[in-house]
Design an enzyme around this catalytic site. Structure first.
Site, mmCIF file in Angstrom:
data_model
loop_
_atom_site.group_PDB
_atom_site.id
_atom_site.type_symbol
_atom_site.label_atom_id
_atom_site.label_comp_id
_atom_site.label_asym_id
_atom_site.label_seq_id
_atom_site.Cartn_x
_atom_site.Cartn_y
_atom_site.Cartn_z
ATOM 1 N N LYS A 187 27.745 77.697 104.851
ATOM 2 C CA LYS A 187 28.382 76.416 105.144
ATOM 3 C C LYS A 187 29.812 76.463 104.635
ATOM 4 C CE LYS A 187 29.212 72.136 106.092
ATOM 5 N NZ LYS A 187 30.637 72.175 105.724
ATOM 6 N N ASP A 244 34.766 87.789 94.176
ATOM 7 C CA ASP A 244 36.060 88.302 94.616
ATOM 8 C C ASP A 244 36.964 88.681 93.449
ATOM 9 O OD1 ASP A 244 35.198 87.944 97.165
ATOM 10 O OD2 ASP A 244 36.601 86.350 97.702
ATOM 11 N N SER A 294 27.421 75.849 100.476
ATOM 12 C CA SER A 294 28.671 75.134 100.270
ATOM 13 C C SER A 294 29.258 75.405 98.892
ATOM 14 C CB SER A 294 28.465 73.643 100.502
ATOM 15 O OG SER A 294 29.692 73.004 100.741
#
Length: 443
Positions: free
Chosen positions: A356, A342, A331
């Site tokens: 998750k 990224d 999570s």
């Protein structure tokens, strides 16, 4: 910064997916993303928009509800009159079973019903202090297993390890247990004992007695580490983030001041076993390493998107980074690691994360219990869906059983070598470590 303070989110990341409900606290961390106002109030409220009161589902009978669920009353009446063991026909238990059956029919591991007591235990862990053994648990097909232990916890001291399968608690087999029930049985007051029968990754089965304690662990710790040669690492810094709490950003900024003063050549951020935490804390902490930008995007049932960003000007925008993850990173950990990856700020090293990526809203029911309802998915800044997949590290390194037994942290050694510009393989001694290059070799 995009931060809807009146909107509570818990991205339950526990895989009952694995099964799924928050890995609550054995002294455990809440597995999910929760808006940080929840920690301040000590309770989680299911507020939407500018609402000021918990969303309560009224279970008082009405004509519409009778028409939809009247058969349940018929079944209960028949069982209470005719079942051969009348003592087993208990309304509360049957009602809970019916709710679990209805939610389970959705085939969504993140929509789950939690009783009042278990919910209270789970919400405590966000405060950063709780009583228990200091471990996180999840559920897979084999049953309840340990995903991680907190440093210095009673669980770690007793020899509980990540990957241990819990076969019994105080002699009672755990077969068929839910995560919630396991947490309720393993947690307890400081100073009391619990006996866990565990099967280690090696196949060895043993009874381990753990004396519960008060688990007070800062969410951010700067730790002196050693490299594969056993030498103190002075040229790099190592920071472990156990979960994302209301204090994490403040703790991190203080630690980063020391890192800058030391003028180190790189930083290792350890998110292994980190189950998530507060949404705003996760976004803010990621923002310390990013010069602004979207950290994650939510997509709801109607396809509508909402981006969560932090303000430009973080405290550590230039220092080279490696982020360590494993199957217990979930999570909020996945949000953080994915954002740094990224934006090209970090190399991700370790094992595939949990996966998750579902937003689950807690809806308070009239008896104090809570129904978590999956309402959205979240995406990485590059638009990648993590739900059910997880993050694939840039370098996959899986510790062997021998590594665990010898407390040899090959993932940490590999991170040190990477930041030093050395071949990762030289930190591994076959057959003690296994290394694979993921498809993504650059952040």
């Amino acid at each position: 910064m995009s931060n809807p303070r009146n909107r509570w989110r818990l991205l339950l990341l526990a895989p009952i997916t694995l099964l799924a409900v928050a890995g609550f606290a054995l002294g455990i961390g809440v597995k999910g993303l929760l808006d940080d106002d929840a920690a301040a109030t000590g309770a989680v409220r299911a507020l939407r928009g500018g609402g000021s009161a918990p969303a309560v589902i009224d279970f008082q009978a009405n004509e519409e509800r009778d028409s939809r669920f009247g058969l349940l009353d018929e079944v209960y009446d028949i069982l209470s009159r005719e079942f051969v063991e009348p003592d087993r026909v208990e309304l509360g238990g049957l009602r809970t079973a019916a709710i679990n059956g209805a939610v389970g029919a959705l085939n969504d591991p993140h929509s789950v019903y939690i009783d009042r007591e278990t919910f209270h235990l789970s919400s405590e862990s966000i405060s950063g202090q709780f009583e228990g053994i200091g471990a996180t648990v999840d559920q897979q097909s084999e049953g309840i297993f340990i995903t991680g232990t907190f440093r210095g916890s009673p669980a770690e001291a007793a020899g509980i390890r990540s990957g241990d399968l819990i076969l019994a608690v105080d002699g009672e087999p755990t077969a068929g247990w839910s995560v919630q029930f396991a947490v309720a049985r393993i947690r307890g007051h400081a100073g009391t004992d619990v006996v866990l029968t565990v099967r280690h990754r090696t196949g060895q089965v043993e009874d381990i007695t753990v004396t519960r304690g008060v688990i007070v662990i800062p969410s951010v710790q700067a730790i002196q580490v050693e490299d594969a040669a056993g030498l103190a690492v002075e040229d790099l810094a190592y920071i472990a983030i156990s979960q994302f709490t209301e204090n994490t950003r403040e703790e991190l900024v203080a630690v980063l001041e020391g890192v800058r003063a030391a003028q180190v050549d790189g930083l290792i951020i350890d998110l292994r076993g980190n189950p998530g935490g507060l949404l705003t804390a996760t976004v803010e902490v990621a923002g310390e390493f990013l010069d602004g930008g979207v950290v994650l995007t939510e997509v709801n049932r109607n396809g509508e998107e909402q981006a969560f960003s932090d303000q430009p000007g973080g405290a550590a925008l230039d220092i080279p980074l490696v982020v360590l993850v494993n199957g217990g990173s979930a999570s909020g950990s996945e949000v953080f690691a994915a954002a740094l990856r990224d934006y090209g700020r970090a190399v991700i090293l370790g094992e595939q994360t949990l996966g998750k990526g579902t937003v689950s809203i807690p809806r308070h029911l009239s008896d104090g219990s809570v129904l978590y309802v999956s309402t959205a998915r979240w995406l990485t800044p590059d638009g990648e869906l993590i739900e059910g997949v997880g993050l694939i590290p840039d370098f996959i390194i899986e510790p062997s059983d021998i590594d665990f037994e010898q407390r040899r942290d090959v993932q940490l050694f590999a991170a040190i070598n990477y930041l030093r510009g050395l071949p990762i393989e030289t930190s591994l001694t076959a057959p003690q470590g296994a290394l694979q290059d993921a498809e993504r070799t650059e952040p």
